[in-house]
Design a protein around this motif. Structure first.
Motif, PDB file in Angstrom:
ATOM      1  N   THR A  21      30.592  54.600  26.312  1.00  0.00           N
ATOM      2  CA  THR A  21      30.317  54.560  27.787  1.00  0.00           C
ATOM      3  C   THR A  21      31.549  54.504  28.765  1.00  0.00           C
ATOM      4  N   ARG A  22      31.036  54.986  29.932  1.00  0.00           N
ATOM      5  CA  ARG A  22      32.164  54.963  31.040  1.00  0.00           C
ATOM      6  C   ARG A  22      31.455  54.238  32.329  1.00  0.00           C
ATOM      7  N   PRO A  23      32.511  53.705  32.996  1.00  0.00           N
ATOM      8  CA  PRO A  23      32.101  52.966  34.336  1.00  0.00           C
ATOM      9  C   PRO A  23      31.433  53.904  35.188  1.00  0.00           C
ATOM     10  N   PHE A  24      30.753  53.464  35.888  1.00  0.00           N
ATOM     11  CA  PHE A  24      30.072  54.229  37.360  1.00  0.00           C
ATOM     12  C   PHE A  24      29.593  53.384  38.088  1.00  0.00           C
ATOM     13  N   LYS A  25      29.328  53.764  39.435  1.00  0.00           N
ATOM     14  CA  LYS A  25      28.880  52.787  40.612  1.00  0.00           C
ATOM     15  C   LYS A  25      29.797  51.731  40.726  1.00  0.00           C
ATOM     16  N   GLY A  26      31.126  52.259  41.006  1.00  0.00           N
ATOM     17  CA  GLY A  26      32.225  51.189  41.228  1.00  0.00           C
ATOM     18  C   GLY A  26      32.410  50.372  40.347  1.00  0.00           C
ATOM     19  N   GLY A  27      32.184  50.556  39.171  1.00  0.00           N
ATOM     20  CA  GLY A  27      32.072  49.516  37.884  1.00  0.00           C
ATOM     21  C   GLY A  27      31.024  48.548  37.799  1.00  0.00           C
TER      22      GLY A  27
ATOM     23  N   SER B   1      49.165  45.094  45.105  1.00  0.00           N
ATOM     24  CA  SER B   1      48.908  46.470  45.541  1.00  0.00           C
ATOM     25  C   SER B   1      48.065  47.111  44.354  1.00  0.00           C
ATOM     26  N   ILE B   2      47.202  48.123  44.995  1.00  0.00           N
ATOM     27  CA  ILE B   2      46.450  48.754  43.921  1.00  0.00           C
ATOM     28  C   ILE B   2      47.389  49.816  42.860  1.00  0.00           C
ATOM     29  N   ALA B   3      48.478  50.081  43.785  1.00  0.00           N
ATOM     30  CA  ALA B   3      49.347  50.826  42.903  1.00  0.00           C
ATOM     31  C   ALA B   3      49.762  50.325  41.592  1.00  0.00           C
ATOM     32  N   ASP B   4      49.615  48.986  41.702  1.00  0.00           N
ATOM     33  CA  ASP B   4      50.007  48.142  40.605  1.00  0.00           C
ATOM     34  C   ASP B   4      49.121  47.823  39.272  1.00  0.00           C
ATOM     35  N   ALA B   5      47.992  48.588  39.679  1.00  0.00           N
ATOM     36  CA  ALA B   5      47.069  48.341  38.635  1.00  0.00           C
ATOM     37  C   ALA B   5      47.550  49.276  37.454  1.00  0.00           C
ATOM     38  N   PRO B   6      46.955  48.891  36.040  1.00  0.00           N
ATOM     39  CA  PRO B   6      47.531  49.553  35.049  1.00  0.00           C
ATOM     40  C   PRO B   6      47.006  51.031  35.121  1.00  0.00           C
ATOM     41  N   PRO B   7      47.774  52.038  34.870  1.00  0.00           N
ATOM     42  CA  PRO B   7      47.752  53.278  35.043  1.00  0.00           C
ATOM     43  C   PRO B   7      46.439  53.961  34.246  1.00  0.00           C
ATOM     44  N   LYS B   8      46.026  53.651  33.196  1.00  0.00           N
ATOM     45  CA  LYS B   8      44.947  54.036  32.707  1.00  0.00           C
ATOM     46  C   LYS B   8      43.564  53.216  32.889  1.00  0.00           C
ATOM     47  N   ALA B   9      43.704  52.148  33.584  1.00  0.00           N
ATOM     48  CA  ALA B   9      42.573  51.233  33.651  1.00  0.00           C
ATOM     49  C   ALA B   9      41.570  51.717  34.659  1.00  0.00           C
ATOM     50  N   ASP B  10      40.203  51.617  34.423  1.00  0.00           N
ATOM     51  CA  ASP B  10      39.071  51.703  35.346  1.00  0.00           C
ATOM     52  C   ASP B  10      39.104  50.662  36.328  1.00  0.00           C
ATOM     53  N   LEU B  11      38.461  50.788  37.293  1.00  0.00           N
ATOM     54  CA  LEU B  11      38.695  49.660  38.124  1.00  0.00           C
ATOM     55  C   LEU B  11      37.265  49.148  38.639  1.00  0.00           C
ATOM     56  N   VAL B  12      36.832  47.883  38.838  1.00  0.00           N
ATOM     57  CA  VAL B  12      35.723  47.499  39.383  1.00  0.00           C
ATOM     58  C   VAL B  12      35.886  47.098  40.869  1.00  0.00           C
ATOM     59  N   LEU B  13      34.995  47.570  42.025  1.00  0.00           N
ATOM     60  CA  LEU B  13      34.963  47.202  43.182  1.00  0.00           C
ATOM     61  C   LEU B  13      34.459  45.778  43.323  1.00  0.00           C
ATOM     62  N   LEU B  14      35.079  44.693  43.582  1.00  0.00           N
ATOM     63  CA  LEU B  14      34.694  43.527  43.810  1.00  0.00           C
ATOM     64  C   LEU B  14      34.021  43.291  45.263  1.00  0.00           C
ATOM     65  N   GLY B  15      34.764  43.953  46.045  1.00  0.00           N
ATOM     66  CA  GLY B  15      34.091  44.085  47.576  1.00  0.00           C
ATOM     67  C   GLY B  15      35.139  44.087  48.820  1.00  0.00           C
ATOM     68  N   LEU B  16      34.941  43.712  49.962  1.00  0.00           N
ATOM     69  CA  LEU B  16      35.758  44.015  50.924  1.00  0.00           C
ATOM     70  C   LEU B  16      36.217  42.545  51.552  1.00  0.00           C
ATOM     71  N   ILE B  17      37.412  42.119  51.634  1.00  0.00           N
ATOM     72  CA  ILE B  17      37.745  41.064  52.401  1.00  0.00           C
ATOM     73  C   ILE B  17      38.552  41.377  53.544  1.00  0.00           C
ATOM     74  N   ASP B  18      38.041  41.143  54.869  1.00  0.00           N
ATOM     75  CA  ASP B  18      38.634  41.502  56.078  1.00  0.00           C
ATOM     76  C   ASP B  18      38.753  42.885  56.163  1.00  0.00           C
ATOM     77  N   GLY B  19      37.720  43.564  55.444  1.00  0.00           N
ATOM     78  CA  GLY B  19      37.639  45.051  55.564  1.00  0.00           C
ATOM     79  C   GLY B  19      38.553  45.786  54.592  1.00  0.00           C
ATOM     80  N   LYS B  20      39.078  45.034  53.805  1.00  0.00           N
ATOM     81  CA  LYS B  20      40.139  45.649  52.896  1.00  0.00           C
ATOM     82  C   LYS B  20      39.590  45.453  51.221  1.00  0.00           C
ATOM     83  N   PRO B  21      39.759  46.805  50.549  1.00  0.00           N
ATOM     84  CA  PRO B  21      38.886  46.787  49.297  1.00  0.00           C
ATOM     85  C   PRO B  21      39.715  45.833  48.449  1.00  0.00           C
ATOM     86  N   HIS B  22      39.051  45.077  47.511  1.00  0.00           N
ATOM     87  CA  HIS B  22      39.786  44.412  46.501  1.00  0.00           C
ATOM     88  C   HIS B  22      38.877  44.857  45.151  1.00  0.00           C
TER      89      HIS B  22
END
Length: 285
Positions: A130-136, A53-74
């Motif tokens: 630098t900081r991530p933008f555009k979904g990582g 679950s995205i809730a299990d991601a490290p609390p301070k980590a930035d995320l990269v949107l890899l894309g959608l699988i069956d409409g679900k963000p990964h």
């Protein structure tokens, strides 16, 4: 023949990357998943990548949107600090061999993105953070505003043929018996054909012509585009570059076919997910 690290079925969802509201909604979607990594290695359960679950991601980590699988963000998380081993660790081949093709391709993209972020925390223009933008899928300098995007380095990998035999090499530090196609980076101001000819001449002393493109492969160690080619050698005399290679051999078609089948012989073929395996299979057929 589909080279390794290709065939991912994920929707890369570029339309979401530049839409802050849609991206925020994706991050807040209760169905969203985050890829689990051990350092930079995949975490594998029952032959599949492990997602949480995205809730299990490290609390301070930035995320990269890899894309959608069956409409679900990964997503995949960018560690706060460098993690794991960069480059190609010796144990990674055993892990990759457990994954189906589509999941290997998805992991390859995730690994390449995470490693790129870890290498580009500071701006090459002014040195600012630098900081991530555009979904990582980019990083922006907080000082000068310069924007930076992931890079892929082109590498030619090639088989030179002479009188029905093919030239193979063994790199320094490779396992005993492992041979593969020769390879090298395309240099600035060079075409693919010129890079093939130059690399073969530098590493083996062999002059070639009739360069033909066969296939390509993204290679995430850290991020190259492998461009597989065949060519014709003008002779068999070898002048090996001992700073790059441990050995060179001319192999027959029967020897290549036997090695691809895993049969005992003079050399061991590259692993199936390496494009050198694809290239040898193409040539042998």
């Amino acid at each position: 023949m589909r080279p390794g690290f290709t065939g991912a079925t994920i929707d890369r969802a570029d339309r979401l990357r530049s839409d802050p509201e849609a991206l925020a909604a994706a991050m807040g979607d209760w169905r969203a998943r985050v890829l689990m990594l051990s350092g930079l290695d995949p975490v594998i359960e029952e032959g599949r990548l492990r997602w949480a679950s995205i809730a299990d991601a490290p609390p301070k980590a930035d995320l990269v949107l890899l894309g959608l699988i069956d409409g679900k963000p990964h997503f995949v998380a960018i560690p706060d600090q460098p993690q794991g081993t960069t480059g190609r660790p010796p144990h990674i081949f055993g892990l990759l061999a457990q994954l189906p093709a589509d999941e290997m391709a998805l992991y390859g993209a995730a690994r390449a993105m995470v490693e790129w972020h870890m290498r580009h925390r500071h701006c090459p223009v002014c040195g600012g953070a630098t900081r991530p933008f555009k979904g990582g899928w980019g990083r922006r300098c907080e000082s000068c505003g310069a924007e930076h995007f992931p890079r892929t380095d082109p590498v030619v990998i090639m088989l030179a043929e002479h009188d029905g035999d093919v030239l193979l090499g063994r790199g320094l530090g490779w396992p005993e018996g492992r041979y593969s196609a020769l390879a090298g980076f395309v240099e600035p101001g060079e075409s693919i054909e010129e890079a093939v000819a130059r690399e073969l001449l530098e590493e083996s002393g062999v002059r070639v012509c009739d360069v033909r493109y066969v296939a390509s492969q993204p290679w995430p160690f850290p991020s190259q585009l492998m461009i597989a080619c065949t060519c014709r050698a003008g002779g068999r005399a070898l002048d090996m570059d001992a700073t790059e290679l441990a050995d060179l051999i001319w192999a027959t078609r029967d020897e290549v076919r036997a090695a691809l089948k895993g049969e005992p012989g003079r050399f061991i073929a590259p692993p199936p997910f390496a494009i050198a395996h694809t290239l040898l299979t193409h040539w042998a057929g």
